[in-house]
Design an enzyme around this catalytic site. Sequence first.
Site, short mmCIF file in Angstrom:
data_model
loop_
_atom_site.label_atom_id
_atom_site.label_comp_id
_atom_site.label_asym_id
_atom_site.label_seq_id
_atom_site.Cartn_x
_atom_site.Cartn_y
_atom_site.Cartn_z
N PRO A 131 -3.26 16.19 22.38
CA PRO A 131 -4.04 16.67 21.28
C PRO A 131 -3.23 16.76 20.00
O PRO A 131 -3.32 16.30 18.59
CB PRO A 131 -5.00 17.94 21.34
CG PRO A 131 -4.63 17.84 22.83
CD PRO A 131 -4.21 17.15 23.70
N GLY A 177 0.00 11.43 19.44
CA GLY A 177 0.65 10.53 20.40
C GLY A 177 1.93 9.69 19.90
O GLY A 177 1.90 9.46 20.75
N THR A 180 -8.59 6.57 27.55
CA THR A 180 -9.99 5.34 27.85
C THR A 180 -10.17 5.62 29.40
O THR A 180 -9.53 5.50 30.35
CB THR A 180 -9.13 3.84 27.43
OG1 THR A 180 -8.74 4.00 26.17
CG2 THR A 180 -10.17 2.79 28.02
N CYS A 200 4.95 1.52 31.21
CA CYS A 200 3.65 0.65 31.78
C CYS A 200 3.32 -0.06 29.57
O CYS A 200 1.86 -0.86 29.96
CB CYS A 200 2.56 2.17 31.82
SG CYS A 200 3.42 2.30 33.03
N ARG A 224 -24.79 -22.14 4.97
CA ARG A 224 -25.23 -21.19 3.33
C ARG A 224 -24.93 -22.14 2.46
O ARG A 224 -23.52 -22.55 1.96
CB ARG A 224 -24.55 -19.72 3.71
CG ARG A 224 -25.65 -18.90 2.96
CD ARG A 224 -24.88 -17.74 3.22
NE ARG A 224 -25.67 -16.39 2.34
CZ ARG A 224 -27.04 -15.77 2.28
NH1 ARG A 224 -27.24 -16.06 4.12
NH2 ARG A 224 -27.19 -15.00 1.91
N ASP A 264 -16.44 -10.41 5.30
CA ASP A 264 -17.24 -10.71 3.25
C ASP A 264 -17.18 -12.53 3.52
O ASP A 264 -18.31 -11.82 3.27
CB ASP A 264 -15.60 -10.75 3.07
CG ASP A 264 -15.19 -10.76 1.40
OD1 ASP A 264 -15.87 -11.51 0.92
OD2 ASP A 264 -13.98 -11.27 1.14
N GLY A 274 -21.13 -12.28 3.86
CA GLY A 274 -21.84 -11.29 2.52
C GLY A 274 -22.94 -10.07 3.48
O GLY A 274 -22.12 -9.42 3.84
N GLU A 322 -2.52 2.27 21.27
CA GLU A 322 -1.11 1.20 22.02
C GLU A 322 0.21 1.56 20.72
O GLU A 322 0.84 0.31 20.78
CB GLU A 322 -0.84 -0.01 22.59
CG GLU A 322 -1.98 0.17 23.52
CD GLU A 322 -1.13 -0.07 25.42
OE1 GLU A 322 -0.11 0.58 24.99
OE2 GLU A 322 -1.94 0.39 26.29
#
Length: 385
Positions: A134, A137, A165, A240, A270, A338, A341, A365
Amino acid sequence: MLDFYALEDLLTPEEREIGKAARRFLEKEALPYIRGWWEEGVFPTHLIPRFAEMGFLGPTLPPEYGGAGVSSAAYGLIAYELERVDSGLRSFVSVQSSLVMYPIYAFGSEEQKRAFLPKLARGEMVGAFGLTEPDGGSDPYGNMRTTARREGDTWVLNGSKMWITNGNLAHIALIWAKDQEGRVLGFLVPTDTKGFQAREIPHKMSLRASVTSELVLEEVRVPEELRLPKAEGLKAPLSCLTQARFGIAWGVLGALEAVYTEALEFAKSRSTFGTPLAQKQLVQAKLAEMLSDHTEGLLLAWRLARLKDEGKLTPAQVSLAKRQNVMKALKAARLARDILGGSGITLEYHAIRHMLNLETVYTYEGTHDIHTLVLGREATGLSAF
Ligand code: TGC
Ligand code: FAD
């Protein structure tokens, strides 16, 4: 695969087939559903045994431990195809393969390898990697408050880990802790051990199809047999990270391909001011930028894989590729968003999901700036951390 420079010619037939098989599988089993998983904030656990069947878990490890002994480029292509769907799927495989199976293989005893690696390869067991805390990192040694106290043949662990994770999915968590002398040691902690708690972190706006947790350890007792005997010092967890960062350097190019292809199709279909968007110079400039970045990134990743297999890879080379390819993929996702749109802000299209995921990949990482400082130190010999 988007392949402007015929990179496929530089791959072996086995590597090509592994990449193609991964794409076929993921297009059927994951791509049609990813939007829902992401929106609901769930990781598709039913795919874990399927990932195992496909050989995604620990693929570079030797067959005697459940791996397939494939090349680093083959592992990179698996990461690429997973992240073309979603960074959360690649994250699951990165953690299992590079951050849990690799350290057991590299630093574990023969008994540990035989006990854990085949089960992890078959997906019967899920692992997590607990380094970050906490308090921060980026400086994992300076901010490590988790302690390991020896009592006879038992170690007693106290502390907490943040942003982990697979934390709530894991059967074992590799916990890095400091002993009384300040040495960093690694412990394979079964997550049902008394005093171990995993709490899922809610309200994430990135990597939503991935489980991220806080781990709390209160007087967790682990036998000496579950300490990785060959891991001593910060170098062990950092090595690692070198494996996992390698996979990220490949993986994010999959996300880049996904957003480029989507933006290109949209621009062709479009029209504004009487001609297709794809015919506008400003739009073409954005597409040219994305295609160039993908092409450069792929060559970087391929060379990195060959250096890795030749045993010549340096951590700084991996830092360069992680930093460069993630930055380019994030830039491409923003450009694609972007070009789309207003449609680009909805999950109906992939761009914004990849864009939000890549914000995490930019940070985990080793943050972008940490890798900048690694390269700065490499260039000058002076540490600016
Ligand atoms: P420093 O003095 O530089 O290094 C200590 C020892 O380690 C060696 N080393 C490495 N070895 C292998 N691979 C690497 N990448 C290495 N980097 C350093 C180094 O040679 C030295 O060896 P020795 O023999 O001299 O003892 O250590 P430092 O404390 O100054 O820190 C350097 C720094 C900032 C680069 C490092 O701490 C760092 O990389 N910070 C970022 C931490 C980080 O990346 N955390 C990631 C946590 S895991 C995660 O995010 C998983 S995400 C899940 C997913 O992938 O989906
Ligand atoms: P900090 O280290 O506090 O950094 C904050 C800011 O300060 C950043 O911008 C950083 O670049 C900057 N900074 C830091 N030091 C310097 C400096 N010297 N000079 C200039 N700027 C600096 N960790 C695990 O151990 N296992 C996991 O499985 C895992 N999974 C994760 C999944 C997710 C979704 C996320 C978001 C993170 C995960 N992490 C995991 C943690 C990740 O590795 C850390 O978030 C990362 O290393 C950065 O640490 P921090 O968040 O504490 O930021």
